[in-house]
Design a protein around this motif. Structure first.
Motif, mmCIF file in Angstrom:
data_model
loop_
_atom_site.group_PDB
_atom_site.id
_atom_site.type_symbol
_atom_site.label_atom_id
_atom_site.label_comp_id
_atom_site.label_asym_id
_atom_site.label_seq_id
_atom_site.Cartn_x
_atom_site.Cartn_y
_atom_site.Cartn_z
ATOM 1 N N ASP A 116 0.624 -1.632 -0.649
ATOM 2 C CA ASP A 116 -0.363 -0.002 0.275
ATOM 3 C C ASP A 116 0.651 1.210 -0.021
ATOM 4 O O ASP A 116 0.141 2.614 0.058
ATOM 5 C CB ASP A 116 -0.789 0.128 1.239
ATOM 6 C CG ASP A 116 -0.707 -0.499 2.370
ATOM 7 O OD1 ASP A 116 1.221 0.059 2.838
ATOM 8 O OD2 ASP A 116 -1.228 0.396 2.913
ATOM 9 N N SER A 117 1.883 1.307 0.114
ATOM 10 C CA SER A 117 3.678 2.054 0.021
ATOM 11 C C SER A 117 3.936 1.693 -0.258
ATOM 12 O O SER A 117 4.519 0.428 -0.602
ATOM 13 C CB SER A 117 3.317 2.802 1.527
ATOM 14 O OG SER A 117 3.353 1.752 1.985
ATOM 15 N N PHE A 162 2.776 6.696 -1.654
ATOM 16 C CA PHE A 162 1.812 6.164 -0.522
ATOM 17 C C PHE A 162 0.187 7.112 -0.952
ATOM 18 O O PHE A 162 0.069 7.531 -1.560
ATOM 19 C CB PHE A 162 1.942 6.950 0.355
ATOM 20 C CG PHE A 162 1.875 8.315 0.399
ATOM 21 C CD1 PHE A 162 0.853 9.079 1.053
ATOM 22 C CD2 PHE A 162 3.530 8.954 0.493
ATOM 23 C CE1 PHE A 162 1.524 10.190 1.511
ATOM 24 C CE2 PHE A 162 3.271 10.105 0.987
ATOM 25 C CZ PHE A 162 2.536 11.058 1.295
ATOM 26 N N SER A 166 -3.975 5.016 2.806
ATOM 27 C CA SER A 166 -2.798 4.077 3.203
ATOM 28 C C SER A 166 -1.868 4.949 4.570
ATOM 29 O O SER A 166 -2.144 4.986 5.255
ATOM 30 C CB SER A 166 -1.309 3.668 2.285
ATOM 31 O OG SER A 166 -0.338 4.767 2.144
ATOM 32 N N ARG A 169 -4.872 5.573 7.503
ATOM 33 C CA ARG A 169 -4.282 4.417 8.096
ATOM 34 C C ARG A 169 -3.130 4.110 9.331
ATOM 35 O O ARG A 169 -3.414 4.321 10.616
ATOM 36 C CB ARG A 169 -4.777 2.664 7.726
ATOM 37 C CG ARG A 169 -5.602 2.261 6.585
ATOM 38 C CD ARG A 169 -5.429 1.378 5.841
ATOM 39 N NE ARG A 169 -4.968 0.836 5.142
ATOM 40 C CZ ARG A 169 -4.674 1.206 3.899
ATOM 41 N NH1 ARG A 169 -6.463 1.183 3.583
ATOM 42 N NH2 ARG A 169 -3.838 1.377 2.535
ATOM 43 N N THR A 170 -2.351 5.101 8.797
ATOM 44 C CA THR A 170 -1.431 4.578 9.821
ATOM 45 C C THR A 170 -0.715 6.563 10.286
ATOM 46 O O THR A 170 0.079 6.557 10.829
ATOM 47 C CB THR A 170 0.104 4.850 9.284
ATOM 48 O OG1 THR A 170 0.126 5.277 7.971
ATOM 49 C CG2 THR A 170 -0.359 2.680 8.458
ATOM 50 N N GLY A 175 2.703 3.070 4.934
ATOM 51 C CA GLY A 175 1.304 2.563 4.947
ATOM 52 C C GLY A 175 1.738 1.049 6.021
ATOM 53 O O GLY A 175 2.589 0.835 6.503
ATOM 54 N N ARG A 176 0.953 0.530 6.267
ATOM 55 C CA ARG A 176 0.714 -0.906 6.625
ATOM 56 C C ARG A 176 1.430 -2.541 6.003
ATOM 57 O O ARG A 176 2.107 -3.286 6.751
ATOM 58 C CB ARG A 176 -0.793 -1.651 6.709
ATOM 59 C CG ARG A 176 -1.312 -0.276 7.526
ATOM 60 C CD ARG A 176 -1.643 -0.551 9.118
ATOM 61 N NE ARG A 176 -2.149 0.072 9.575
ATOM 62 C CZ ARG A 176 -1.724 1.053 11.116
ATOM 63 N NH1 ARG A 176 -1.067 0.946 11.915
ATOM 64 N NH2 ARG A 176 -3.033 1.477 11.957
#
Length: 215
Positions: A116-117, A162, A166, A169-170, A175-176
């Motif tokens: 995701d990144s 990213f 994403s 989310r962080t 990202g994750r």
């Protein structure tokens, strides 16, 4: 190094190096510069226009101790995009072809659901020790060649890619499920100290000398 962003590196202001690189990548729709020194950019010939947007950094986001993720959050909130690519003025040796390759790798990771990144790293295979001289990643009684050691990867702060999701989310540029993108060490130079500047000057001169002559 006070004022390094505007200091001449091998004949042109430091900020111009990364700006020229980004503008050479057609996949980048817009280059957003977040700064508290718009007037100094103007004095050096850079104003908004074309693919360049200059955003004035909010006073509460100024200072050396402010997290870059807070600055990015402000940019993401103000600039609509499918993907965001972040780099620094202090990464002048980053090449357009590396940016393109990283973008392609990021897109492939997103399409496959594996990432995701993305962020760039230096691959390191050497013997590490703690401050008390105890070994970290090797056995002194059973030495093997360094190229056979497990590789470690150093975040080199050159490039982050990213999405809005994403980042949400962080609350961070990583990202994750980040993908690591290995860079050439000389290309990944990051200028923090006078020693870094001297090394980057040498690499810039080496590049110029290696460039083919144009008739």
């Amino acid at each position: 190094m006070k004022g390094k962003n505007f200091r001449l590196l091998h004949g042109k202001p430091l900020f111009s190096w990364i700006l020229d690189t980004l503008l050479a990548v057609n996949e980048i729709d817009e280059v957003v510069i977040n700064t508290d020194a718009r007037h100094i950019l103007a004095e050096n010939g850079l104003v908004e226009g074309g693919r360049v947007r200059i955003r004035d950094r909010k006073p509460e986001l100024c200072g050396d101790t402010v997290s870059m993720n807070l600055i990015l959050a402000d940019d993401v909130g103000a600039v609509q995009a499918d993907s965001y690519l972040m780099t620094h003025t202090t990464n002048p040796m980053l090449r357009p072809e590396t940016v393109r390759a990283a973008l392609a790798d990021y897109r492939a990771g997103v399409a496959s659901g594996e990432a995701d990144s993305l962020f760039t790293v230096n691959r390191i295979q050497t013997r590490f020790y703690r401050e008390d001289a105890s070994p970290v990643n090797h056995d002194p009684d059973n030495l093997i060649q360094t190229q056979d050691l497990e590789p470690w990867f150093e975040e080199n702060s050159n490039l982050y890619i990213f999405s809005r999701d994403s980042f949400a989310r962080t609350n961070a540029r990583i990202g994750r499920k980040p993908r690591l993108f290995v860079m050439d060490k000389l290309e990944s130079l990051d200028i923090d100290t006078p020693e870094d500047w001297a090394l980057t000057e040498a690499v810039a001169a080496m590049r110029q000398n290696a460039a083919p002559a144009v008739a």
